[in-house]
Enzyme design. Structure first.
Site, PDB file in Angstrom:
ATOM      1  N   GLU A  94      -4.075  -9.100   0.799  1.00 19.48           N
ATOM      2  CA  GLU A  94      -4.435  -8.805   2.187  1.00 19.48           C
ATOM      3  C   GLU A  94      -5.946  -8.817   2.252  1.00 19.48           C
ATOM      4  O   GLU A  94      -6.606  -8.121   1.472  1.00 19.48           O
ATOM      5  CB  GLU A  94      -3.867  -7.444   2.575  1.00 19.48           C
ATOM      6  N   GLU A 148       0.826  -1.208   0.000  1.00 15.21           N
ATOM      7  CA  GLU A 148       0.000   0.000   0.000  1.00 15.21           C
ATOM      8  C   GLU A 148       0.861   1.258   0.000  1.00 15.21           C
ATOM      9  O   GLU A 148       0.610   2.203   0.738  1.00 15.21           O
ATOM     10  CB  GLU A 148      -0.951   0.004   1.204  1.00 15.21           C
TER      11      GLU A 148
HETATM   12  C1  GAL Z   1      -3.929  -2.478   5.594  1.00 14.25           C
HETATM   13  C2  GAL Z   1      -2.439  -2.412   5.840  1.00 14.25           C
HETATM   14  C3  GAL Z   1      -2.039  -3.225   7.045  1.00 14.25           C
HETATM   15  C4  GAL Z   1      -2.957  -2.927   8.183  1.00 14.25           C
HETATM   16  C5  GAL Z   1      -4.361  -3.247   7.774  1.00 14.25           C
HETATM   17  C6  GAL Z   1      -5.393  -3.095   8.857  1.00 14.25           C
HETATM   18  O1  GAL Z   1      -4.363  -1.435   4.824  1.00 14.25           O
HETATM   19  O2  GAL Z   1      -1.749  -2.898   4.729  1.00 14.25           O
HETATM   20  O3  GAL Z   1      -0.720  -2.932   7.410  1.00 14.25           O
HETATM   21  O4  GAL Z   1      -2.833  -1.586   8.499  1.00 14.25           O
HETATM   22  O5  GAL Z   1      -4.709  -2.385   6.723  1.00 14.25           O
HETATM   23  O6  GAL Z   1      -6.678  -3.347   8.351  1.00 14.25           O
END
Ligand code: GAL
Length: 819
Positions: free
Chosen positions: A508, A432
């Site tokens: 993710e 991100e």
């Molecule tokens: C994502 C990020 C992670 C964590 C997660 C929490 O956007 O890549 O590091 O912050 O959100 O939901």
């Protein structure tokens, strides 16, 4: 060229008398002195450090606390969380005192050092901004705390190598992280002593260009350093299988045209392939000779496996299509902080195996080398990730300040260290990163991907992307080997039509939040939901405004053939990022984990297990069934199971049968839910039916009485007496009948006697400020975990647990002499 094995045996025999200890890799664990704060002259050999603390490395100076809302207090607007204005975030990086400077010092004896010898220091990771000094002189600097790096210290050593002083200055800046980074020499430090003519650190690169059922071609490239043109060099390599049997050998002279690198091609007959289910490893042992003198001996462990990433088909390993059943994990080990411990990692991987996970994304940085080795041995596929930001910052003092100068070196070290590991399947160049949408960001992505390809053309490059419109529009997503999307299940089809790759990854997913054993009523699906007790509900229906419940990702993955699986945020809770309580101290650790900070499974563990672990039956009921005051009130019951249907009974009265079915609500496909159950104390029982409608399993939860005794359950009955090994003992507060008291919060005291010591405790309560290393802690929802560490000497070790008003308990473990 290949020599016959008999010719090689002859060569080896001729060489045998010259065998000497050519390489020493010494772990610098003991006798370190440490102080916090900056100290003038601390690098100098004559500096008096007697008053400093004596510590063992790996060491995390901040994990001992105390917690405070003022530690790294951040006033920030988190753009990737869609925040519109800056607010004060107290627990964002864990509320621990990791900011500032720390010094480590140690006498450095370099055995066998002298003319013709070389010495190198290898740091597996040092948090952060490491300045390394030998005998008062700076030998090198490395800013990025997560990466491994090494320095040649030969010119800095005293002749004879006896009395040298090693000093390391580390400094963590405020507002440099989005989670708890840890502090200090939190990973191992190695002293590597070699001959002048040697194979450099990470000096081999093994690939397996051809794999058939009959044979595998193994190509081994081995760098050599320190040789003069006059020396005639030869590399003898043998490959052994897991049983230690030699399966291939070769001997190669270094020709003038080879540069400083041997290339060897070997053939392993009937190779046994590496996979998560069959983590078979081979070892190449290479002996470097100058004439008849053995100069170096180097071992490279590797695996033989092939994989493909194909448009419209996705990922295949050894010819078998499969989807990643992955989790993202941060590097901290909960109550141990960032200090690496192989037993703690092994326990995490053991739990992940039971979950059915087969992959880990090392978010958002390079992992400890021990994790990569354990992934090889235990069978996990890894995405090794490098950065959380490039040029455009996410936090004020983050990696962006180093990016231009250091990113290539950081990527090269990452790839060189880990490219021989079969577990590593992909490299990630970032998570991100705000450069996704910034001018020039696409060029940076291209540059980083090219560096990775240059250093390792055998693995694809991915990145975790969240700015969907930007990356699909500006070419960023299109240029990656494998586009990875964070939290975009509803947009996969659009990405599929717009991107050229015709495959993609849920890099993710989910970011569902829950607190182990906590249930909130009424049961509703919610985003960013907060409660006065700083906990989230374990009905697994609460997520963030950017994220989803697990089932939404499952539904997308099941519907779309070009997806390659998912990496859930996260396998384990971690220190810092206490979303949705970012502004609500004392919350200071995450709520995202499938397991809590103590490694205890939350209910979600069973939801994923029912999907991911095909070899074990999962039948799990929630919530608990001890609700004094809720009599007659609606108390929904969920069952996470891999059986297709089940019937629920409250005190023997059927609540009906539920079957997994497709509907608009993804939950109904993956959970069995009885939403109208009225609570009555007693028995909650579920009977599961197989596809033929036969009753095959049952599970019962009973209403608990008053807390009566402590029950201890150790994960391991015996430990290695190596001063490091750990047993994780689950502590349960139970009623007289042995039911878990699901709301118990009794404080439990610990005492360890015999051949071990109390190491830490954790209860998974993200809002508890109890210190992990104190031998006492409150149970959270009836449970906690105590960690016992083995001493160096073998013998029995006993953990005793006592609590006011509770019958105490003890457990005896054996420690046995380490090999
Ligand atoms: C994502 C990020 C992670 C964590 C997660 C929490 O956007 O890549 O590091 O912050 O959100 O939901």
């Amino acid at each position: 060229m290949r020599f016959s094995s008999s010719f090689l045996a002859l060569l080896l025999m001729v060489a045998a008398p010259a065998l000497a200890q050519s390489r020493q890799d010494i772990l610098l664990t003991s006798d370190w002195k440490f102080t916090k704060g900056d100290v003038a002259g601390a690098a100098q050999p004559g500096f008096q450090d007697a008053k400093w603390q004596t510590v063992r490395v790996p060491h995390d100076w901040a994990i001992y606390g105390p917690f405070s809302s003022t530690n790294d207090l951040q006033q920030v607007k988190i753009e990737q969380n869609n925040e519109k204005q800056a607010t004060t975030k107290a627990g964002r990086t864990g509320g621990l005192p990791f900011i500032g400077t720390g010094w480590y010092r140690r006498r450095l004896a370099v055995p066998g050092f002298g003319p013709g010898k070389r010495a190198e220091l290898v740091f597996d990771g040092a948090m952060s901004n490491a300045h390394v000094f030998v005998n008062g002189k700076e030998v090198g600097y490395w800013p990025y705390g997560y990466n491994s790096f090494h320095f040649d210290i030969t010119p800095f050593l005293s002749p004879g190598g006896g009395a040298n002083t090693l000093a390391v200055r580390l400094e963590n800046q405020p507002e440099a992280s989005r989670w708890y980074p840890g502090a200090g020499l939190y990973r191992n430090v190695h002293l590597v002593v070699t001959d002048e003519v040697h194979i450099p650190v990470w000096g081999t690169y093994v690939t397996t260009p051809t794999i058939t059922a009959d044979f595998a071609k193994v190509k081994l490239r081995t760098a050599v350093a320190g040789a003069t043109a006059a020396q005639s060099l030869r590399l003898d390599t043998e490959i052994r299988d897991a049983a230690g049997t030699v399966v291939a050998t070769t001997s190669t002279p270094l020709a003038a045209t080879d540069g400083q690198q041997f290339e060897q091609n070997l053939v392993v007959p009937q190779p046994r392939l590496w996979s998560p289910e069959t983590p078979v490893l081979y070892t190449a042992t290479s002996k470097l000779y100058a004439g008849s003198v053995l100069k170096d001996e180097y071992q490279t462990r590797f695996g033989i496996r092939s994989f493909t990433f194909e448009a419209n088909k996705g990922f295949s390993l050894n010819g078998q299509p499969r989807r990643f059943r992955g989790v993202c994990n941060h590097h901290d080990l909960g109550p141990l902080g960032a200090a690496i411990n192989p037993a703690a990692l092994r326990r995490q991987l053991t739990l992940l195996k039971d979950l059915g996970a087969d992959a880990i994304r090392t978010t958002h940085n390079m992992p400890a080398p021990e994790l990569v080795s354990l992934a090889d041995e235990m069978g996990f596929m890894l995405i090794v990730e490098s950065f959380d930001e490039w040029k455009k910052p996410k936090v004020k003092n983050g990696y962006s300040q180093y990016f231009d100068e250091w990113s290539e070196r950081d990527v090269v070290n990452m790839v060189h260290r880990d490219r021989n590991h079969p577990s590593v399947i992909m490299w990630s160049i970032g998570n991100e990163v705000p450069d996704q949408w910034a001018p020039g960001g696409t060029k940076i992505a291209r540059r980083l991907q090219d560096i990775v390809h240059r250093e390792d053309p055998t693995r694809p490059v991915t990145a975790g992307m969240d700015q969907f419109d930007a990356v699909v529009g500006n070419g960023f997503a299109a240029l990656l080997d494998v586009p990875g999307f964070n939290y975009k299940p509803h947009r996969y089809p659009e990405a599929y039509t717009k991107l050229p790759q015709a495959l993609m990854l849920g890099s993710e997913t989910a970011s569902t939040v829950s607190s182990r054993g906590v249930y909130k009523f009424p049961v509703v699906t919610a985003k960013d939901k907060k409660y006065p007790d700083n906990q989230s509900s374990s009905y697994d229906l609460e997520a963030c405004n950017w994220s989803q419940t697990p089932d939404e990702e499952f539904a997308a993955q099941d519907a779309l053939g070009y997806l390659m699986g998912e990496f859930v945020w996260t396998g384990f809770d971690y220190l810092g990022e206490p979303t949705p309580y970012d502004e609500a101290w004392p919350s200071h650790s995450s709520y995202f984990g499938i397991m809590d900070l103590a490694g205890l499974p939350k209910d979600r563990f069973y939801l994923y297990r029912s999907r991911w672990n095909p070899t074990a039956a999962t039948l799990h009921l929630l919530p608990h069934w001890t609700w004094p005051g809720r009599e007659g009130q609606t108390t929904p019951v969920f069952c996470y199971t891999n059986y297709p249907s089940a019937e629920l009974f409250v005190n023997g009265v059927s609540q009906g049968r539920q079957t997994k079915s497709s509907s608009d609500k993804p939950q109904t496909q993956y959970r069995l839910m009885w939403n109208e159950v009225k609570y009555a104390p007693g028995s909650l029982k579920v009977v599961a039916y197989d596809a033929q409608g036969k009753a095959v399993a049952e599970e019962e939860v009973r209403t608990a009485g008053k807390p009566h005794h402590i029950k201890l359950v150790t994960d391991r009955p015996s430990l290695a007496a190596d001063g490091q090994d750990l047993a994780y003992v689950t502590v349960r507060v139970e009623d007289a009948q042995g039911n878990l008291c699901p709301e118990a919060s009794n404080e439990v005291q610990f005492k360890v006697t015999g051949a071990g010591q109390f190491r830490a405790a954790a209860n998974g309560n993200a809002a508890s400020l109890e210190l992990f290393h104190e031998p006492r802690m409150k149970a959270f929802q009836g449970q906690l975990v105590a960690i016992v560490q083995a001493a160096d000497k073998a013998g029995p070790v006993q953990l005793q647990a006592t609590g006011k008003g509770l019958k105490s308990a003890s457990v005896t473990l054996q420690t046995t002499a380490a090999k």
